[in-house]
Design a protein around this motif. Sequence first.
Motif, PDB file in Angstrom:
ATOM      1  N   UNK A   1      39.758  37.041  45.927  1.00 36.36           N
ATOM      2  CA  UNK A   1      40.951  36.482  46.556  1.00 36.36           C
ATOM      3  C   UNK A   1      40.879  34.962  46.538  1.00 36.36           C
ATOM      4  N   UNK A   2      41.876  34.346  45.949  1.00 35.69           N
ATOM      5  CA  UNK A   2      41.981  32.898  45.973  1.00 35.69           C
ATOM      6  C   UNK A   2      40.799  32.159  45.376  1.00 35.69           C
ATOM      7  N   UNK A   3      40.105  32.783  44.448  1.00 42.26           N
ATOM      8  CA  UNK A   3      38.928  32.189  43.803  1.00 42.26           C
ATOM      9  C   UNK A   3      37.876  31.736  44.806  1.00 42.26           C
TER      10      UNK A   3
ATOM     11  N   UNK B   1      44.226  34.918  51.259  1.00 51.30           N
ATOM     12  CA  UNK B   1      44.337  33.929  50.186  1.00 51.30           C
ATOM     13  C   UNK B   1      44.863  32.597  50.719  1.00 51.30           C
ATOM     14  N   UNK B   2      45.737  32.659  51.708  1.00 51.71           N
ATOM     15  CA  UNK B   2      46.270  31.442  52.317  1.00 51.71           C
ATOM     16  C   UNK B   2      45.207  30.614  53.031  1.00 51.71           C
TER      17      UNK B   2
ATOM     18  N   UNK C   1      47.581  42.973  40.349  1.00 50.78           N
ATOM     19  CA  UNK C   1      48.451  41.996  41.031  1.00 50.78           C
ATOM     20  C   UNK C   1      47.922  40.574  40.838  1.00 50.78           C
ATOM     21  N   UNK C   2      47.417  40.281  39.645  1.00 51.58           N
ATOM     22  CA  UNK C   2      46.931  38.945  39.310  1.00 51.58           C
ATOM     23  C   UNK C   2      45.552  38.618  39.851  1.00 51.58           C
ATOM     24  N   UNK C   3      44.884  39.570  40.477  1.00 52.19           N
ATOM     25  CA  UNK C   3      43.562  39.330  41.069  1.00 52.19           C
ATOM     26  C   UNK C   3      42.481  40.112  40.308  1.00 52.19           C
ATOM     27  N   UNK C   4      41.358  39.449  40.025  1.00 48.34           N
ATOM     28  CA  UNK C   4      40.254  40.102  39.358  1.00 48.34           C
ATOM     29  C   UNK C   4      39.709  41.211  40.252  1.00 48.34           C
ATOM     30  N   UNK C   5      39.609  42.413  39.704  1.00 44.72           N
ATOM     31  CA  UNK C   5      39.232  43.598  40.462  1.00 44.72           C
ATOM     32  C   UNK C   5      38.146  44.359  39.716  1.00 44.72           C
ATOM     33  N   UNK C   6      37.172  44.858  40.465  1.00 42.12           N
ATOM     34  CA  UNK C   6      36.126  45.711  39.890  1.00 42.12           C
ATOM     35  C   UNK C   6      36.133  47.036  40.639  1.00 42.12           C
ATOM     36  N   UNK C   7      36.070  48.122  39.878  1.00 41.50           N
ATOM     37  CA  UNK C   7      36.100  49.455  40.478  1.00 41.50           C
ATOM     38  C   UNK C   7      35.010  50.309  39.842  1.00 41.50           C
ATOM     39  N   UNK C   8      34.308  51.052  40.674  1.00 42.28           N
ATOM     40  CA  UNK C   8      33.344  52.038  40.174  1.00 42.28           C
ATOM     41  C   UNK C   8      33.598  53.350  40.901  1.00 42.28           C
TER      42      UNK C   8
ATOM     43  N   UNK D   1      45.814  42.495  54.555  1.00 41.46           N
ATOM     44  CA  UNK D   1      46.645  41.310  54.337  1.00 41.46           C
ATOM     45  C   UNK D   1      45.914  40.348  53.400  1.00 41.46           C
ATOM     46  N   UNK D   2      45.877  40.700  52.119  1.00 42.05           N
ATOM     47  CA  UNK D   2      45.167  39.874  51.144  1.00 42.05           C
ATOM     48  C   UNK D   2      45.882  38.545  50.909  1.00 42.05           C
ATOM     49  N   UNK D   3      47.204  38.534  51.009  1.00 42.47           N
ATOM     50  CA  UNK D   3      47.943  37.276  50.860  1.00 42.47           C
ATOM     51  C   UNK D   3      47.590  36.317  52.000  1.00 42.47           C
TER      52      UNK D   3
END
Length: 75
Positions: free
Chosen positions: A34-36, A65-66, A13-20, A60-62
Amino acid sequence: ESDTGYERTFKDHGRMTHESWDRERLYGERSVVIGERFTVTLSGTVGDANELADALAQLDLDGLEGLRGEGLKEE
């Protein structure tokens, strides 16, 4: 990727994600930027890595980000 798990970094969803994920221990971690400014990380012992992704989607990540500009001093 190994016999027991994997690590990957990608955009979700446009956000840098890391998963292990460790298949033997059924333990994983998923982090998203989120939101740099903020990093949200979920980790734990779950049935599969998708459970962490689903749990992260409930936040609520949006809204977070706000807040990225809050508390910053303007120069």
